[in-house]
Enzyme design. Structure first.
Site, PDB file in Angstrom:
ATOM      1  N   LYS A 100       1.986  71.654 -27.180  1.00  0.00           N
ATOM      2  CA  LYS A 100       3.012  71.719 -26.045  1.00  0.00           C
ATOM      3  C   LYS A 100       4.138  70.980 -26.393  1.00  0.00           C
ATOM      4  O   LYS A 100       3.866  69.895 -27.279  1.00  0.00           O
ATOM      5  CB  LYS A 100       2.357  71.565 -24.757  1.00  0.00           C
ATOM      6  CG  LYS A 100       2.120  70.211 -24.353  1.00  0.00           C
ATOM      7  CD  LYS A 100       1.496  69.983 -23.195  1.00  0.00           C
ATOM      8  CE  LYS A 100       2.713  69.450 -22.081  1.00  0.00           C
ATOM      9  NZ  LYS A 100       2.862  68.023 -22.343  1.00  0.00           N
ATOM     10  N   HIS A 144      -0.874  72.009 -18.347  1.00  0.00           N
ATOM     11  CA  HIS A 144      -2.100  71.429 -17.986  1.00  0.00           C
ATOM     12  C   HIS A 144      -2.825  72.024 -16.790  1.00  0.00           C
ATOM     13  O   HIS A 144      -3.784  72.509 -16.692  1.00  0.00           O
ATOM     14  CB  HIS A 144      -2.209  69.979 -18.018  1.00  0.00           C
ATOM     15  CG  HIS A 144      -1.680  69.361 -19.153  1.00  0.00           C
ATOM     16  ND1 HIS A 144      -1.882  69.834 -20.724  1.00  0.00           N
ATOM     17  CD2 HIS A 144      -0.985  68.469 -19.360  1.00  0.00           C
ATOM     18  CE1 HIS A 144      -1.313  69.219 -21.271  1.00  0.00           C
ATOM     19  NE2 HIS A 144      -0.786  68.207 -20.800  1.00  0.00           N
TER      20      HIS A 144
HETATM   21  C1  BG6 Z   1       0.635  64.898 -21.758  1.00  0.00           C
HETATM   22  C2  BG6 Z   1       2.133  64.776 -21.080  1.00  0.00           C
HETATM   23  O1  BG6 Z   1       0.671  66.579 -22.237  1.00  0.00           O
HETATM   24  O2  BG6 Z   1      -0.320  64.778 -21.014  1.00  0.00           O
HETATM   25  C3  BG6 Z   1       2.064  63.372 -20.597  1.00  0.00           C
HETATM   26  O3  BG6 Z   1       3.077  65.079 -21.975  1.00  0.00           O
HETATM   27  C4  BG6 Z   1       1.146  62.903 -19.607  1.00  0.00           C
HETATM   28  O4  BG6 Z   1       3.420  62.890 -19.885  1.00  0.00           O
HETATM   29  C5  BG6 Z   1      -0.336  63.474 -20.469  1.00  0.00           C
HETATM   30  O5  BG6 Z   1       0.869  61.578 -19.579  1.00  0.00           O
HETATM   31  C6  BG6 Z   1      -1.367  63.231 -19.436  1.00  0.00           C
HETATM   32  O6  BG6 Z   1      -2.682  63.507 -20.214  1.00  0.00           O
HETATM   33  P1  BG6 Z   1      -3.864  62.777 -19.689  1.00  0.00           P
HETATM   34  O7  BG6 Z   1      -4.906  63.254 -20.625  1.00  0.00           O
HETATM   35  O8  BG6 Z   1      -3.933  61.455 -19.622  1.00  0.00           O
HETATM   36  O9  BG6 Z   1      -4.308  63.345 -18.159  1.00  0.00           O
END
Ligand code: BG6
Length: 518
Positions: free
Chosen positions: A169, A261
């Site tokens: 992404k 996500h």
């Molecule tokens: C990433 C985003 O895809 O996911 C970030 O670009 C974010 O901004 C991160 O901090 C969060 O991932 P996780 O696994 O820590 O929830």
């Protein structure tokens, strides 16, 4: 047991070509992930890794650069595993957006492939700025590096070789750019060879949502609008945007977290039972449910969302708007809460609230499934019954981070004379119970791509439908929701007041404001 896991995950040997070898993602995530997979015996010996970036560098220099990252990743660093992987890791200085650069990549891949005997299998990984995705894919195509046919009927699982591509992404910046990227990819690769990665799909509790729903009989009968009042999906982070101000100012929470996500989680919570656990069935159910989202009315976007920007903490952090790299007057959201509704038989009338923010009170990723109260309350006339005539509704919480657990709140009788009703929370600590090693998310997903398993990757139509659903919150129709966004929430809080109001308007509240407990 481990045999079963190993055989499930036996990957085909291949040459893994990482475009963006000098980047942060490669050093922090991809190589440590490949080290972990090597340590677990899941990466076939013949696999070769070729890092491609513009800076001139030797194989050894790149290996020396990567080693500290792997050491930092693994407190029990295993020297021999690293040596084994490093020996199979190579570097090529080349500009992959040019024909000459891609020809050099093709030549080096052929050499490595011939020496290892990989039979022409290549897995490309685009770990570069998203503006380079299309130029690189076009050059891969032009250089003839995709040998496998481009028609679905030519994809033969027993054919001599395969070429696949993993894309990180952001998958487009809006509906139009995502469609353009899909078309470019489709000209070079068959859809079966395109792996749109989302690291949330590697999270244990996210995958476990499907098992919870479909490997038990208890939940499915009540998993619908008749019994569920609403669902909250939250990904809150305590960190700010850090050094990524310029990138983030172009992106914002809806693109960065929600369209990508949180939509994955939404699909797993809301989709119909697939016929079986195969990529085709799971992916088509995801598309169906995302397609069933009601388009947000363009003239009422502000009623369906709350957007915010974090203010200064009074210390070193000047707040988002005043950070270097953020355009003056920027209305990019560092917090977003959206209310989405489905128009299908299962969910009509049950809203789903999706929320994500930077500099929030806690690091917390969770799904809250809030049930309706029972149809009638037979205890309402008891002298000791408190809370009007309302029983505290049941609630399921799936905690994805920082721990991995499931909890169920339900009403119970407080021990003692008479009937006193209190909610009780039953908790299953998945992480502690199974004591499984926590893995870097990219490893298992890359092994899946090497096995040709697309179950945990996004399809073309799914990505496009997800963009369609969030576009009203991003384009001009969101202007009213962006008014007064600057500094409208304090770091360490749960976002702007409007987020609370979004739920309060319909008599609901976020989990942390729920005075009923749990
Ligand atoms: C990433 C985003 O895809 O996911 C970030 O670009 C974010 O901004 C991160 O901090 C969060 O991932 P996780 O696994 O820590 O929830």
């Amino acid at each position: 047991m481990s045999d079963v896991i190993a055989s499930n995950h036996a990957a085909d040997p291949c040459t893994l070509v990482i475009f963006g070898a000098s980047g942060d993602l490669t050093a922090r995530k991809l190589i440590p992930a490949m080290y972990e997979m090597t340590r677990m015996g899941l990466l076939p010996d013949r696999t070769r890794i070729l890092g491609v970036a513009r800076r001139p560098k030797t194989d050894d220099a790149w290996r020396d650069e990567l080693e500290p990252w792997v050491r930092q990743h693994d407190p029990d660093f295993d020297e021999s595993t690293w040596r084994e992987l490093a020996a199979r890791t190579h570097y090529l200085p080349a500009d992959a957006t040019t024909s000459e650069g891609m020809a050099a990549v093709g030549k080096r891949v052929s050499e490595l492939d011939a020496a290892a005997g990989n039979g022409g299998n290549v897995l490309f990984f685009l770990s570069v700025a998203s503006s380079l995705y299309e130029p690189i894919v076009e050059k891969i195509d032009e250089a003839g590096l995709v040998i496998e046919g481009k028609r679905w009927c030519s994809i033969d699982p027993d054919a001599a070789s395969w070429q696949r591509i993993i894309i990180e992404k952001p998958f487009g910046n809006d509906d139009t750019s995502a469609k353009s990227l899909n078309r470019t990819l489709g000209r070079a690769f068959e859809e079966e060879s395109i792996y749109r990665i989302d690291h949330y799909l590697a999270k244990e509790i996210v995958q476990s949502l499907l098992v919870f729903r479909f490997a038990n009989i208890l939940w499915e009968p009540v998993w619908n609008q008749q019994y569920i009042d609403h669902v909250q999906i939250t990904a809150a982070e305590t960190v700010g945007v850090g050094q990524r101000t310029a990138f983030y100012d172009q992106t914002g929470a809806i693109r960065d977290m929600i369209q990508s996500h949180l939509f994955q989680i939404l699909a797993f919570v809301a989709m119909e039972p697939p016929t079986d656990y195969t990529p085709e069935h799971i992916r088509s159910e995801k598309v169906k449910v995302i397609d069933a989202l009601v388009p947000t009315p363009l003239d009422r976007v502000a009623d369906y969302c709350a957007l915010g920007q974090y203010a200064s903490d009074g210390g070193e952090d000047p707040g988002f708007a005043a950070s270097e790299g953020v355009a003056p007057g920027s209305t990019t959201e560092t917090f977003a809460a959206l209310e989405l509704q489905f128009q299908n038989w299962r969910w009509a009338g049950t809203p789903f609230y999706l929320r994500s923010g930077k500099r929030m009170a806690e690091k917390r990723t969770e799904v809250v499934v809030q049930f309706k109260p029972p149809a009638a309350n037979l205890f309402r006339k008891l002298p000791d019954f408190v809370g009007g005539d309302r029983l505290v509704p049941d609630r399921l919480v799936f905690t994805v981070a920082p721990t991995e657990r499931l909890s169920l709140r339900f009403e119970t009788k407080r021990p003692g004379l008479g009937i006193h009703i209190d909610p009780l929370e039953m908790m299953a600590d998945v992480g502690a119970t199974f004591d499984a090693p926590s893995l870097e998310a990219y490893g298992p997903l890359m092994i899946d791509a090497m096995r040709g398993d697309q179950t945990l990757f996004k399809s073309r139509t799914e990505v496009e439908s997800a963009w369609d659903a969030v576009m009203p919150f991003l384009d001009a129709s969101s202007a009213a929701a962006r008014k007064g966004i600057r500094d409208n929430y304090q770091p360490g809080s749960w976002g702007p007041d409007s987020a609370r109001e979004l739920l309060a308007r319909k008599g609901r509240c976020w989990r942390e404001d729920d005075a009923s407990g749990g």
